[in-house]
Enzyme design. Structure first.
Site, PDB file in Angstrom:
ATOM      1  N   ASP B  11       0.980  -1.098   0.078  1.00  0.00           N
ATOM      2  CA  ASP B  11       0.075  -0.051  -0.090  1.00  0.00           C
ATOM      3  C   ASP B  11       0.970   1.170   0.022  1.00  0.00           C
ATOM      4  O   ASP B  11       1.733   1.348   0.810  1.00  0.00           O
ATOM      5  CB  ASP B  11      -1.023   0.215   1.220  1.00  0.00           C
ATOM      6  CG  ASP B  11      -2.115  -0.998   1.330  1.00  0.00           C
ATOM      7  OD1 ASP B  11      -2.170  -1.759   0.050  1.00  0.00           O
ATOM      8  OD2 ASP B  11      -2.630  -1.142   2.284  1.00  0.00           O
ATOM      9  N   ASP B 130     -14.299  -5.448  -4.211  1.00  0.00           N
ATOM     10  CA  ASP B 130     -14.232  -5.596  -2.617  1.00  0.00           C
ATOM     11  C   ASP B 130     -15.557  -5.788  -2.379  1.00  0.00           C
ATOM     12  O   ASP B 130     -16.670  -5.201  -2.738  1.00  0.00           O
ATOM     13  CB  ASP B 130     -14.008  -3.960  -2.028  1.00  0.00           C
ATOM     14  CG  ASP B 130     -12.384  -3.483  -2.631  1.00  0.00           C
ATOM     15  OD1 ASP B 130     -11.709  -4.532  -2.801  1.00  0.00           O
ATOM     16  OD2 ASP B 130     -12.227  -2.560  -2.288  1.00  0.00           O
TER      17      ASP B 130
END
Lengths: 206, 253
Positions: B11, B130
């Protein structure tokens, strides 16, 4: 000088950097005159076959490539740079290729659901020894593939490497000064770099 | 035989890796390029950057990171986060990424996936989904990093994205993400059985057995994980050795 031919914009930077890491003096170009002057050519390409052949036409690259290939300039094709050498591809087609290697390009049609298309990831190579460039890869080495179509040469003798995805398929060919692979040496870590080194170092011909 | 892939995910926010790391050998543990290089050296099958910068300035740094990574990492690189247009996809590919992951923008404009796939090939387009469990045994799609429910059924959405030209699905369970209790295996299996493109399982890995379960029980083609590798609990090599013990085909470097 090695010309990395920019037929159809995409990730050419990785090829350029990998060839440099392999000790090659390479330039990325879409200029036919640069291609004509090159000692060796690398033709990478990903994406759609039709977009690639259109790129050859629109950027006036087909004639210079045919010239240097006919002259015996060592050629390394990667992915579409392999497929485009053949007579035709069934991708959105049939569409015509350069017709320099007899055979066609067909889609994977795996019988089992577990076998995915695109064939994406690291797969093992079975190779026939004796190629001045291909010998850089050992039998059983893993290389990175990402493609939905594969070549089927009319003459099985041109196949110098195979891999398996629901049946064996041709992973590399050799015909005179043409050497071309379905996988991505620029994405195959050490194994891939060793192949590029061998192309840079060798005469590139049989 | 095609091997199953292990993909460490970094990330990146404003050019720096968030979530710490205990790679002791790194000069600068927050540098995404150094971390990607370390994973490459460990034998990662691919590397993934997820850009979570909120500002345009933050986002512009990802292009520099991608190009510096392409200079020295000769393994496949997937980049996602904030991709809104075909131009965004092209910029990242030209910088040296191989696959671009699209999430919220695909929900706003599903045709973006088709346009990008036509232009750059299916193999370059990953759709990130997601998903969160509903009470009835189905899953709902969330956008904006898992914050916004979209009222879309995850199974139908994945099938549509594959039909529109996605070359791969990156499937994250919002319920499992961050829990370290394993992937949502029924979710992974449901999607794997419904599409013919590769599926990457994501969200919830805490042990090496979780990775194996995602591949073996879930049937995923690849597993993505972050903290299990970042914090030095395990190396990629240890993970591969474990998968091989479990009978899964992996590439040992």
């Amino acid at each position: 000088m090695i010309a990395i031919v920019d037929v159809c914009s995409g990730n050419l930077r990785s090829v350029e950097k990998a060839v440099a890491a392999a000790g090659g003096d390479a330039v990325v170009t879409r200029d036919g005159e640069v291609v004509r002057k090159a000692d060796k050519v690398i033709v990478p390409g990903q994406g759609a076959f039709g977009a690639f052949t259109r790129g050859l036409a629109e950027r006036d690259l087909e004639a210079p490539l045919r010239e240097v290939i006919a002259r015996g300039t060592p050629y390394l094709g990667i992915c579409l740079g392999l497929q485009v050498l053949f007579d035709e591809s069934e991708e959105q087609g049939p569409q015509r290729g350069l017709g320099l290697v007899k055979g066609k390009v067909v889609r994977f049609r795996p019988a089992k659901h577990e076998l995915k298309v695109p064939h994406m990831g690291w797969n093992q190579i079975r190779r026939r020894a004796g190629d001045p460039v291909g010998d850089a890869i050992a039998d059983g080495d893993h290389v990175y593939f990402v493609h939905s179509f594969h070549v089927v040469p009319d003459d099985p003798a041109v196949t110098v490497m195979e891999s398996d995805h629901g049946g064996r398929f041709c992973a590399a060919i050799r015909q005179d000064n043409l050497f071309a692979v379905q996988f991505h040496p620029e994405k195959s870590q050490r194994v891939g770099l060793s192949l590029l080194e061998q192309f840079v170092r060798s005469s590139g011909r049989t | 035989m095609l091997t199953r892939r292990i993909i460490p995910c970094l990330d990146v926010k404003d050019g720096r890796v968030v979530k710490g790391t205990s790679f002791v050998q790194l000069r600068d543990a927050g540098d995404p390029v150094e971390q990607a290089t370390a994973y490459d050296a460990q034998g990662a099958d691919e590397v993934c950057f997820l850009d979570i910068s909120a500002s345009p300035e933050g986002r512009s740094t990802i292009l520099d990171i991608v190009s510096r990574t392409a200079d020295c990492v000769f393994a496949p690189l997937t980049v996602g986060g904030g991709v809104r247009s075909v131009d965004d996809v092209e910029r990242l590919l030209l910088a040296g990424a191989d696959k671009i992951s699209i999430n919220t923008a695909a929900i706003r404009d599903p045709a973006l996936v088709s346009r990008a796939a036509e232009r750059f090939g299916n193999q370059a387009i990953v759709v990130a989904v997601d998903a969160k469990r509903r009470g009835d045994g189905t899953w709902e799609v969330y956008s904006h990093g898992g914050r916004t429910p979209e009222g879309l059924d995850a199974l139908a959405w994945c099938v549509e994205m594959a039909a529109r030209g996605a070359g791969e699905l990156l499937l994250t369970s919002m319920d499992q993400d961050g829990t370290r209790t394993g992937y949502d295996l029924p979710l992974v299996r449901t999607i794997v059985d419904a599409v013919t493109i590769p599926v990457i399982a994501s969200g919830g890995v805490g042990t090496l057995d979780h990775l194996a379960d995602g591949l073996d029980i879930g049937g995923a083609d690849a597993v993505l994980a972050a903290s299990i590798f970042h914090y030095g609990h395990h190396t990629i090599g240890e993970a591969k050795a474990h998968l091989r013990e479990r009978g899964l085909p992996v590439r040992i470097t």
